[in-house]
Design a protein around this motif. Sequence first.
Motif, PDB file in Angstrom:
ATOM      1  N   VAL A 183       0.832  -1.297  -0.067  1.00 48.52           N
ATOM      2  CA  VAL A 183       0.105   0.037   0.108  1.00 48.52           C
ATOM      3  C   VAL A 183       0.838   1.118  -0.155  1.00 48.52           C
ATOM      4  O   VAL A 183       2.251   1.126   0.301  1.00 48.52           O
ATOM      5  CB  VAL A 183      -0.659  -0.057   1.349  1.00 48.52           C
ATOM      6  N   GLU A 184       0.350   2.456  -0.580  1.00 42.50           N
ATOM      7  CA  GLU A 184       1.072   3.565  -0.649  1.00 42.50           C
ATOM      8  C   GLU A 184       0.546   4.813   0.661  1.00 42.50           C
ATOM      9  O   GLU A 184      -0.599   4.791   0.832  1.00 42.50           O
ATOM     10  CB  GLU A 184       0.826   4.302  -1.933  1.00 42.50           C
ATOM     11  N   ASP A 185       1.470   4.990   0.975  1.00 47.25           N
ATOM     12  CA  ASP A 185       1.166   6.019   2.313  1.00 47.25           C
ATOM     13  C   ASP A 185       1.118   7.686   1.542  1.00 47.25           C
ATOM     14  O   ASP A 185       2.108   8.260   1.117  1.00 47.25           O
ATOM     15  CB  ASP A 185       2.373   6.183   3.403  1.00 47.25           C
ATOM     16  N   SER A 186      -0.108   8.049   1.587  1.00 47.68           N
ATOM     17  CA  SER A 186      -0.244   9.514   0.993  1.00 47.68           C
ATOM     18  C   SER A 186       0.447  10.689   1.454  1.00 47.68           C
ATOM     19  O   SER A 186       0.833  11.555   0.919  1.00 47.68           O
ATOM     20  CB  SER A 186      -1.740   9.668   1.324  1.00 47.68           C
ATOM     21  N   SER A 187       1.072  10.404   2.780  1.00 53.40           N
ATOM     22  CA  SER A 187       1.790  11.411   3.388  1.00 53.40           C
ATOM     23  C   SER A 187       3.180  11.417   2.717  1.00 53.40           C
ATOM     24  O   SER A 187       3.890  12.481   2.949  1.00 53.40           O
ATOM     25  CB  SER A 187       1.823  11.365   4.959  1.00 53.40           C
ATOM     26  N   ASN A 188       3.630  10.483   2.072  1.00 50.03           N
ATOM     27  CA  ASN A 188       5.059  10.347   1.526  1.00 50.03           C
ATOM     28  C   ASN A 188       4.919  11.232   0.168  1.00 50.03           C
ATOM     29  O   ASN A 188       5.896  11.545  -0.445  1.00 50.03           O
ATOM     30  CB  ASN A 188       5.111   9.082   1.132  1.00 50.03           C
ATOM     31  N   ILE A 189       3.780  11.754  -0.362  1.00 48.91           N
ATOM     32  CA  ILE A 189       3.746  12.511  -1.422  1.00 48.91           C
ATOM     33  C   ILE A 189       4.107  13.996  -1.109  1.00 48.91           C
ATOM     34  O   ILE A 189       4.782  14.453  -2.051  1.00 48.91           O
ATOM     35  CB  ILE A 189       2.448  12.272  -2.145  1.00 48.91           C
ATOM     36  N   THR A 190       3.743  14.488  -0.051  1.00 47.34           N
ATOM     37  CA  THR A 190       3.813  15.814   0.150  1.00 47.34           C
ATOM     38  C   THR A 190       5.145  16.122   0.401  1.00 47.34           C
ATOM     39  O   THR A 190       6.065  15.377   0.897  1.00 47.34           O
ATOM     40  CB  THR A 190       2.996  16.334   1.603  1.00 47.34           C
ATOM     41  N   ASP A 191       5.596  17.435   0.090  1.00 49.28           N
ATOM     42  CA  ASP A 191       6.887  18.037   0.328  1.00 49.28           C
ATOM     43  C   ASP A 191       7.058  18.833   1.341  1.00 49.28           C
ATOM     44  O   ASP A 191       8.098  19.314   1.863  1.00 49.28           O
ATOM     45  CB  ASP A 191       7.456  19.011  -0.856  1.00 49.28           C
ATOM     46  N   LYS A 192       6.056  18.768   2.358  1.00 46.98           N
ATOM     47  CA  LYS A 192       6.235  19.679   3.774  1.00 46.98           C
ATOM     48  C   LYS A 192       7.195  18.968   4.442  1.00 46.98           C
ATOM     49  O   LYS A 192       7.749  19.912   5.545  1.00 46.98           O
ATOM     50  CB  LYS A 192       4.857  19.734   4.104  1.00 46.98           C
ATOM     51  N   TYR A 193       7.426  17.755   4.600  1.00 48.85           N
ATOM     52  CA  TYR A 193       8.376  17.160   5.295  1.00 48.85           C
ATOM     53  C   TYR A 193      10.015  17.326   4.891  1.00 48.85           C
ATOM     54  O   TYR A 193      10.014  17.279   3.463  1.00 48.85           O
ATOM     55  CB  TYR A 193       8.063  15.801   5.603  1.00 48.85           C
ATOM     56  N   THR A 194      10.925  17.603   5.578  1.00 48.70           N
ATOM     57  CA  THR A 194      12.156  17.959   4.793  1.00 48.70           C
ATOM     58  C   THR A 194      12.646  16.707   4.162  1.00 48.70           C
ATOM     59  O   THR A 194      13.314  16.764   2.918  1.00 48.70           O
ATOM     60  CB  THR A 194      13.057  18.123   5.921  1.00 48.70           C
ATOM     61  N   ARG A 195      12.639  15.389   4.725  1.00 51.09           N
ATOM     62  CA  ARG A 195      12.992  14.184   4.106  1.00 51.09           C
ATOM     63  C   ARG A 195      12.430  14.173   2.421  1.00 51.09           C
ATOM     64  O   ARG A 195      13.067  13.622   1.629  1.00 51.09           O
ATOM     65  CB  ARG A 195      12.698  12.898   4.824  1.00 51.09           C
ATOM     66  N   ASN A 196      10.922  14.273   2.330  1.00 47.50           N
ATOM     67  CA  ASN A 196      10.296  14.166   1.343  1.00 47.50           C
ATOM     68  C   ASN A 196      10.915  15.174   0.139  1.00 47.50           C
ATOM     69  O   ASN A 196      11.009  14.806  -1.005  1.00 47.50           O
ATOM     70  CB  ASN A 196       9.132  14.282   1.289  1.00 47.50           C
TER      71      ASN A 196
END
Length: 445
Positions: A183-196
């Motif tokens: 499954v895919e975690d939608s929070s991995n798409i956003t750029d608001k986190y530095t790592r992303n």
Amino acid sequence: MPQHLVANFSAYITQHKLFDPTQKVLLAVSGGVDSIVMAHLFKQAGYQVGIAHCNFQLRGEESVRDEQFVQQLAVSLTLPLHTVKFDTQAYVTENRVAIQVAARELRYNWLEQVRAAEGYAYIATAHHMQDSVETALMNFSKGTGIAGLHGILPKQERIIRPLLFTEKDMLVAYASFYNIPFVEDSSNITDKYTRNYFRHHIIPQLQEVFPSAVKNMAATIEKMKEAEILYQEAITKHRKRLLFSKDNTWMVPVLKLQHSVPLQTIAWELFREFGCSPAQTQQVLGLLDSESGRYVETATHRIIRNRQWLLITPTPTLDAPLVVIEASQPNIHFGGGQLHLRQQERGTANIPTAPEVAWLDAKQVSFPLILRRWKQGDYFYPLGMPKKKKLSRFLIDQKLSLPQKENVWVLESAKRIVWVLGMRVDDRAKITPATKEMLCIEFSK
């Protein structure tokens, strides 16, 4: 090739001695491709494992979907399953931390509880090569020094990372080759986190110029790990010759530090343990050419120039409260130590003298006494001197360092200082030939 991943996986575990094959390992599985492939690799390699999943209840139905998916995975692989639901938002509010910090703390605390309770030797996370490179790049950008450039370590206490040998693309290829769902975690798409942001923008741009950038940087990280061993050995030697401890104070000789090479690096490693930031390290080096009394205050400590030393002391706490001493109290315990009081007749015998003992004329002392730290504006009449003297000037004459000054206590009687503890009695309260009864006060730390 994806089909070789199991062999490479087992070889990496053996090479880095991550765990003994007879031991059980708890797998942290979110449902994403990385942790799902890790679970399949452990199963295919024949290791004894269990699955652990955290539902942080941050993504509504998606969080429920992930939990159910991991439950189905555990059934299909016939592996033990441990799950938990967290009220992450409540934890954020209660502890005043960011959501990412809250999730990390909740996750690792719970995983350790399960590990210890269920007999697992280690906790395995699915960090891979890109994760390690991202970490090193972020640390490099933040200026963490050489210790931050080794990326993610394969093993730290009870945490192991058995996928650091492989790239993300290989994990995705393995899942595709063997038709393994995830499954895919939608929070991995956003750029608001530095790592992303590093994952989605920085590294892809590097790969446009250097297609093998991730592998090359991972190889450099391995070299940095070995270089760090030599580095830490050298830093340990410098610490032994530059850092000395006395009571609650660390001391650094100014001349020795000035002649140390390389100065910037040694100073950073020396003072960062005392809450010093990279910018403050430059301020500390400025103390090497300053006069006594100047200091730099870090988040946890104060670094003070005192003659030929830099003194490092914990940041002073709020002023200690006043201690009221009644005549009926023979023993007093306070922040600076303890006092023992007794009264006796003058007699004819010589009175022994010692800095930690005050002999006062009982008629010149009235209870209650007040015990407190000294403050600016205090004055007294030092024994043997007919004129009053500011206590601040007296302490300078005693050649006390700033930390020592901050720990000076005085004893008051009727709003006048009768004793600077451990140093000098006030001349107005001294023993005279006319004294009939004495008050003896002993001070000990």
